[in-house]
Design an enzyme around this catalytic site. Structure first.
Site, PDB file in Angstrom:
ATOM      1  N   SER A  28       0.830  -1.199   0.000  1.00 31.83           N
ATOM      2  CA  SER A  28       0.000   0.000   0.000  1.00 31.83           C
ATOM      3  C   SER A  28       0.867   1.254   0.000  1.00 31.83           C
ATOM      4  CB  SER A  28      -0.901  -0.018   1.237  1.00 31.83           C
ATOM      5  OG  SER A  28      -1.703   1.119   1.235  1.00 31.83           O
ATOM      6  N   THR A  69      -1.660   2.646  -7.879  1.00 29.47           N
ATOM      7  CA  THR A  69      -2.774   3.378  -8.463  1.00 29.47           C
ATOM      8  C   THR A  69      -2.259   4.470  -9.404  1.00 29.47           C
ATOM      9  OG1 THR A  69      -4.076   2.901  -6.522  1.00 29.47           O
ATOM     10  CG2 THR A  69      -4.845   4.672  -7.924  1.00 29.47           C
ATOM     11  N   ASN A 113      -1.199   5.486   3.095  1.00 32.91           N
ATOM     12  CA  ASN A 113      -1.377   6.179   1.830  1.00 32.91           C
ATOM     13  C   ASN A 113      -2.548   7.145   1.935  1.00 32.91           C
ATOM     14  OD1 ASN A 113      -1.780   6.948  -0.782  1.00 32.91           O
ATOM     15  ND2 ASN A 113      -1.831   4.875  -1.629  1.00 32.91           N
ATOM     16  N   SER A 120      -5.458   5.780  -0.508  1.00 35.04           N
ATOM     17  CA  SER A 120      -5.332   4.326  -0.564  1.00 35.04           C
ATOM     18  C   SER A 120      -6.586   3.708  -1.183  1.00 35.04           C
ATOM     19  CB  SER A 120      -5.119   3.802   0.852  1.00 35.04           C
ATOM     20  OG  SER A 120      -4.987   2.408   0.802  1.00 35.04           O
ATOM     21  N   GLY A 132      -2.793  -2.834  -1.945  1.00 35.74           N
ATOM     22  CA  GLY A 132      -1.493  -3.444  -1.697  1.00 35.74           C
ATOM     23  C   GLY A 132      -1.399  -4.067  -0.323  1.00 35.74           C
TER      24      GLY A 132
HETATM   25  N1  LIG Z   1       4.977   8.115  -9.953  1.00 37.26           N
HETATM   26  C1  LIG Z   1       4.674   8.926  -8.941  1.00 37.26           C
HETATM   27  N2  LIG Z   1       5.025  10.215  -8.978  1.00 37.26           N
HETATM   28  C2  LIG Z   1       4.711  11.041  -7.988  1.00 37.26           C
HETATM   29  N3  LIG Z   1       4.055  10.668  -6.881  1.00 37.26           N
HETATM   30  C3  LIG Z   1       3.656   9.393  -6.772  1.00 37.26           C
HETATM   31  C4  LIG Z   1       3.949   8.450  -7.788  1.00 37.26           C
HETATM   32  N4  LIG Z   1       3.452   7.272  -7.428  1.00 37.26           N
HETATM   33  C5  LIG Z   1       2.859   7.451  -6.220  1.00 37.26           C
HETATM   34  N5  LIG Z   1       2.993   8.719  -5.824  1.00 37.26           N
HETATM   35  C6  LIG Z   1       2.497   9.298  -4.577  1.00 37.26           C
HETATM   36  O1  LIG Z   1       2.250   8.234  -3.683  1.00 37.26           O
HETATM   37  C7  LIG Z   1       0.913   8.212  -3.273  1.00 37.26           C
HETATM   38  C8  LIG Z   1       0.418   6.805  -3.159  1.00 37.26           C
HETATM   39  O2  LIG Z   1       0.404   6.192  -4.380  1.00 37.26           O
HETATM   40  P1  LIG Z   1      -0.711   5.155  -4.792  1.00 37.26           P
HETATM   41  O3  LIG Z   1      -0.532   4.910  -6.203  1.00 37.26           O
HETATM   42  O4  LIG Z   1      -2.022   5.620  -4.350  1.00 37.26           O
HETATM   43  O5  LIG Z   1      -0.283   3.910  -3.988  1.00 37.26           O
HETATM   44  P2  LIG Z   1      -0.956   2.471  -3.984  1.00 37.26           P
HETATM   45  O6  LIG Z   1      -2.052   2.509  -4.969  1.00 37.26           O
HETATM   46  O7  LIG Z   1       0.154   1.561  -4.371  1.00 37.26           O
HETATM   47  O8  LIG Z   1      -1.409   2.243  -2.640  1.00 37.26           O
HETATM   48  C9  LIG Z   1       0.152   8.981  -4.312  1.00 37.26           C
HETATM   49  O9  LIG Z   1      -0.947   9.604  -3.753  1.00 37.26           O
HETATM   50  C10 LIG Z   1       1.184   9.989  -4.761  1.00 37.26           C
HETATM   51  O10 LIG Z   1       1.172  11.117  -3.934  1.00 37.26           O
HETATM   52 MG   LIG Z   2      -3.946   2.178  -4.782  1.00 35.83          MG
END
Ligand SMILES: Nc1ncnc2c1ncn2[C@@H]1O[C@H](COP(=O)(O)OP(=O)(O)O)[C@@H](O)[C@H]1O
Ligand SMILES: [Mg+2]
Length: 1040
Positions: A118, A123, A168, A171, A402
């Site tokens: 997570s 995402t 997150n 999340s 995650g």
């Molecule tokens: N490629 C990226 N560039 C900039 N910020 C990112 C990137 N990937 C994730 N983040 C930051 O991390 C946070 C969490 O990412 P997210 O994709 O929601 O995580 P997951 O879905 O894996 O739980 C996002 O809200 C964003 O702020």
């Molecule tokens: Mg996510």
């Protein structure tokens, strides 16, 4: 294109130098590829330079930067479009583009599997991929709306399905699998989303520092005053129990108001009607109201609701009876044999009923939302018949919650982590295990690489009858008092011996401290997680009291109507538990995933505090380990980047070698061998397995692909040419047939015309013949035409055959019937000619002609030599006036001399011949001897003139006896006998000529006659015979 390529090359070089400084862009190039530290170092080095992406072969490792890096611009997208995978620095776009291009070229379904714990950036990555497709794929105007919906479905789903957690801020609290559908040209035409297990418990309870789903805050922050008033809401989350429990959730990190705008706009695009929105926000608001419903215990220990204001709002928004709702929240229907008994609930049960209702309503509304979005993503054109048969392919995007570890982990974490466990299993199956198994199967030399297979943990959770889920289900339906604790005991009893399971009781003295009484611990692939069993049973059975269900089934809210169907009430069977449902949906998800060509993105979280540029070595090392990245790298290093079934490889590249193009008849393996020999693969670049060719380096394949790309153009040209030729030929054949048809028809027409003509001709000919046969009959219908024709024809013909002059005697022979006409015509013609002739001749000639005419009248047919004389023209005179003696002229006086000729005169008695001149005047003829007029014969005294019928030149002028100075008849001989006689006759104006035969009598003197005998003989002679007669013998020339 060339410019673009050059641009890319330039960029690549720039990237390459940067990359050289900052570790390696592909872990496969790492020298110490077995060293975890080296791996970590490389990752760290790159992360420091904000290079968050690194490859392991074709797998992308992504480290969450927690900051905007500016690497998702449009120009970046363009850069990665259609470029070979390894030509550019690692990027999520490269993965997307690779999948897309493979899908287009091979028409296969693809899948991009994003995993990581997570907050690792799954995402975000999936959103970037979606954007990439939306921006770079070919697009038609009509499909733009589909694209927008695909993009905008995201914020809506996130608003309802994402929440801020400790891990997150955004999340995902539900699993999401999304299919992007493409047509055969690679145009995105629609999509489909499957949602997995939304974490409903969050609606009623959040851990410390976490929030409820975004939509609640967004509505309160961003909703218009009017809307809030309609929903009976205040603009303060703290006023609502379901939102206010979680203290310390850092609000500043969220921008709910802006998000509200985004979500509202998205609703407009994805087909939501005003009614839908009203119903939807009614539900959201009613949940907030529901949270604020308070219960109080009365003295009987039953729950009551002292303030029913909230109830009224809920009833209004959900369209239910307030009293029914009130009763349902505080009472329970129990079915006792035949009748229903209503009994009050305890305070605790009422709270449970309330929360259950909130969860159920929210959960089902979320499902409704996903369905609604799906129906707007369905491509309407696609659904119609014409598209049904075209090849459609999909790229699947899996973004699921995650791996999660909190201080307190409940049923939700259990499900989430189980899901991750399953995905890891899939990954292992498809990469490490399958790959190694394949080498072995294909007979490629291979040294097995050890890896941890988490199947054992999956089994622990899901195995039938023996797994944790089964045990939990059993506890739920078991009669008798079941509790979370009894469940834990069951676990200890049934799976206690499992290496990956532990409880406080089972743990040794060391571990005991860390596990509570109510807890059990699982050793997940990603680390150990301690779960508190509290609430497991309740959440698993997810019970909603029947009484409440009935109320909701009668709701007039459009969405709830669809979510709570009356049919459900009739179904007495227990619905499967949440755990089992989740298990089933996961296994069907895995089926979807397995059927597609996967690409992998593994996300790594650099630190626990969502901080940019913080690289927590320990945390990351742990992730590297449990994600199996090292094993993956080792397999990659030792293995082959690509493999293809011989058939497929040959099918794709056979055009590169003349031996295999266009058809290879032998076994595919031999074909491939021939092919790669031809294009010059080096021995270390490939291995030939039993059914597949293995290519070690991507560049080898890319080179081949480039060559294919090049040859494709030529092939296309050839196919086009053939096709065009085919088309042209078809057109030609059509034209030819048309021409032939035309010709046939034309010939037919001509022939018919000809036949007609002949028929006509036959008729004419027949009529002609009939007419001819009857030509002499009186005019009747049978011969009428013929006669007309003959007449016309004769007349017309006559034109060319009319005599040209008077002497021209020819005349076109007339047909019988025209004899009369012909005669008339001929006469007319002759007359005309004569007239013309007459008009044309001179007076002189006319006179001459008259003379000749007279001569004709006198002599024609009577005297020999006449015919010969005809063409000798008459002279005016045979003696010039000068030859006549002037005395004679004087004697003649004023009588004009008309004619003169020398003659021989025979005297009457002795027939002596004397030379004399015969001169004719108007009044008389004179016989002249030099200057003497020997005899003057007045015409009035002229009795006649005689000639013989022979060719002699004798003439006798008879004078009337008694005339003055009568001397007797004059006997003359001259050369131009006809001329002389004619002149004489003309002057006398009377035909006095007598042509005699044999002999003639003349007067020598009055009363005394002499005779002249005319005879013929061989010689001309004139003599006086014995009888004293003058005998004239003419030559019988011409007569014999
Ligand atoms: N490629 C990226 N560039 C900039 N910020 C990112 C990137 N990937 C994730 N983040 C930051 O991390 C946070 C969490 O990412 P997210 O994709 O929601 O995580 P997951 O879905 O894996 O739980 C996002 O809200 C964003 O702020
Ligand atoms: Mg996510």
């Amino acid at each position: 294109e060339e410019v673009r390529r050059r641009h890319i090359r330039l960029h690549m070089e720039g990237a390459l130098t940067a990359r050289d400084k900052v570790g390696v862009q592909d872990f496969v190039l790492l020298d110490a590829h077995t060293s975890e530290s080296a791996f970590l170092d490389n990752l760290r080095k790159r992360f420091r330079e904000n290079l968050i992406y690194t490859y392991i072969g074709t797998l992308l490792v992504s480290v969450n930067p927690y900051q905007e890096l500016g690497i998702y611009t449009l120009s970046q997208m363009e850069l990665y479009q259609g470029v070979n995978f390894f030509e550019l620095p690692p990027h999520v776009y490269a993965i997307a583009d690779n999948a897309y291009r493979m899908m287009c070229s091979e028409l296969t379904n693809h899948l991009i599997l994003i995993s990581g714990e997570s907050g690792a950036g799954k995402t975000e990555a999936s959103k970037k991929i979606l954007q990439y497709f939306a921006m770079t794929c070919p697009m038609t105007d009509s499909l733009e709306i589909a694209r927008d919906r695909l993009l905008l479905s995201n914020p809506v789903l996130e608003a309802f399905g994402n929440a801020k957690t400790l891990r997150n801020d955004n999340s995902s609290r539900f699993g999401k699998y999304m299919d992007i559908q493409f047509d055969f040209k690679g145009i995105p035409i629609g999509g489909h989303i499957i949602g997995y297990l939304i974490e409903k418990s969050r609606v009623v309870y959040q851990n410390h520092g976490e929030r409820n789903f975004h939509i609640f805050y967004q509505l309160l922050e961003g909703g218009e005053e009017q809307l809030l008033a309609y929903l009976g809401l205040e603009r303060d989350p703290q006023l609502y129990r379901y939102l206010a429990q979680a203290h310390g959730a850092n609000e500043s990190s969220m921008n709910d108001r802006n998000d509200w705008k985004t979500v509202s706009n998205a609703f407009a695009v994805i087909d939501f009607t005003e009614d839908d929105l009203e119903n939807l926000f009614g539900i959201i608001a009613s949940i907030l109201h529901l949270g604020n419903v308070c219960f109080r215990e009365n003295h009987q220990g039953c729950a009551t609701i002292p303030v029913i204001n909230e109830i009224k709002w809920i009833a209004k928004l959900l369209g239910v009876q307030p009293s029914a709702l009130l009763e349902a929240l505080t009472h329970r229907k129990i079915e006792a044999q035949t009748e229903e008994v209503i009994c009050p609930l305890t305070l605790e049960n009422s709270v449970y009923a309330r929360d259950a209702m909130a969860k159920a309503v929210y959960g089902r509304t979320f499902t409704w939302l996903v369905n609604k979005i799906n129906s707007s993503l369905v491509n309407k054109i696609w659904e119609t018949s014409a598209w049904e048969f075209t090849k459609k392919t999909v790229i699947g995007l899996l973004d699921i919650y995650g791996f999660e570890v909190f201080d307190k982990n409940g049923f939700e974490q259990f499900c989430i982590n189980y899901c991750n466990e399953k995905l890891q299993q899939l990954l292992i199956e498809r990469t490490l295990k399958a790959e190694q198994a394949e080498y072995e199967m294909e007979g490629i030399e291979w040294e097995p690489i050890q890896y941890f297979n988490n199947k054992i943990i999956c089994d622990l959770v899901e195995e039938r009858h023996k797994g944790i889920i089964s045990i939990l289900d059993e506890e739920c339906i078991r009669p008798g008092p079941a509790s979370d604790l009894s469940f834990l005991e069951k676990l200890e009893e049934k799976v206690g011996k499992h290496a990956h399971f532990q409880t406080r009781k089972l743990a040794g003295p060391k571990g005991r401290k860390r596990i509570g009484w109510m807890e059990f611990r699982l050793f997940h692939y990603a680390g150990e997680v301690t779960y508190c069993t509290k609430g497991f049973l309740e959440k698993n059975s997810d019970l909603l009291y029947r009484h409440l269900k009935e109320v909701l089934c009668r709701s007039r809210n459009g969405i709830l109507k669809e979510c709570f169907l009356a049919a459900e009430l009739e179904n007495r069977r227990r619905s499967p538990t949440v755990g089992t449902q989740f298990k089933t949906s996961l296994s069907s998800l895995l089926e979807i995933l397995i059927s597609k060509e996967p690409s992998y993105i593994r996300c790594i979280k650099p630190n626990e505090r969502k901080e940019p540029s913080k690289f927590d070595d320990f945390l990351i090392r742990h992730q590297i380990k449990y994600l199996g990245l090292m094993e993956h790298l080792r397999v990659r290093r030792a293995g082959f980047a690509y493999r293809r079934k011989y058939e497929h490889f040959l099918q794709r590249y056979k055009s590169l070698c003349p031996d295999t193009w266009p058809h290879w008849r032998g076994p595919p393996a031999e074909g491939v061998e021939r092919l790669i020999k031809y294009i010059g693969y080096k021995p270390e670049e490939y291995k030939l397995g039993r059914t597949k060719i293995f290519i070690r380096f991507p560049r080898t394949l890319f080179a081949t692909e480039d060559a294919f790309e090049f040859s494709k153009h030529q092939l296309v040209a050839r196919i086009q040419a053939t096709y065009k030729a085919c088309l042209e030929r078809r057109v030609y054949v059509k034209k030819r047939q048309a021409a032939i048809k035309l010709e046939t028809h034309w010939r037919g027409a001509l022939a018919r015309k000809e036949a007609e003509r002949r028929k006509w001709a036959v008729l004419i000919v027949r009529r002609f013949i009939k007419g001819f046969i009857q030509r002499d009959k009186p005019l009747c219908p049978d011969n009428e035409e013929f006669v007309v024709f003959v007449r016309k024809n004769y007349i017309l013909n006559l034109r060319y055959h009319v005599p040209k002059n008077v002497l021209d005697k020819r005349w076109l022979r007339p047909p019988g019937i025209l004899q009369n006409a012909s005669d008339l015509l001929r006469k007319m013609c002759v007359r005309n000619l004569v007239r013309k002739y007459c008009r044309g001749i001179t007076a002189e000639r006319k006179a001459l002609m008259q003379q000749k005419a007279v001569a004709s009248a006198v002599f024609r047919g009577k005297k020999e030599g006449y015919a010969e004389s005809l063409n000798k023209p008459f002279a005016n005179s045979r003696i010039d006036e000068g030859d006549i003696n002037p005395k004679v002229l004087q004697l003649i006086g004023n009588e004009k001399i008309q004619y003169g000729i020398p003659v021989i005169k025979y005297d009457r008695k002795g027939f002596k011949a004397r030379q004399r001149q015969l001169i004719l005047t108007q009044k008389a003829a004179y016989v002249v001897e030099l200057a003497k007029i020997k005899q003057k014969i007045e015409y009035s005294a002229l009795k006649g003139v005689s000639t013989s019928n022979l060719s002699d030149g004798f003439l006798v002028i008879h004078v009337s006896p008694g005339a003055n100075k009568h001397k007797g008849d004059a006997i003359l001989q001259c050369e131009h006998i006809f001329e002389v006689v004619t002149k004489l006759v003309m002057l006398v104006k009377k035909n006095i000529v007598h042509v005699v035969q044999g002999s003639l009598q003349f007067y020598i003197s009055p009363g005394r006659e002499g005779t002249i005998v005319f005879d013929t003989g061989p010689e001309e002679q004139i003599y006086k015979d014995k009888n004293g007669q003058l005998t004239v013998v003419s030559g019988c020339l011409g007569r014999e």
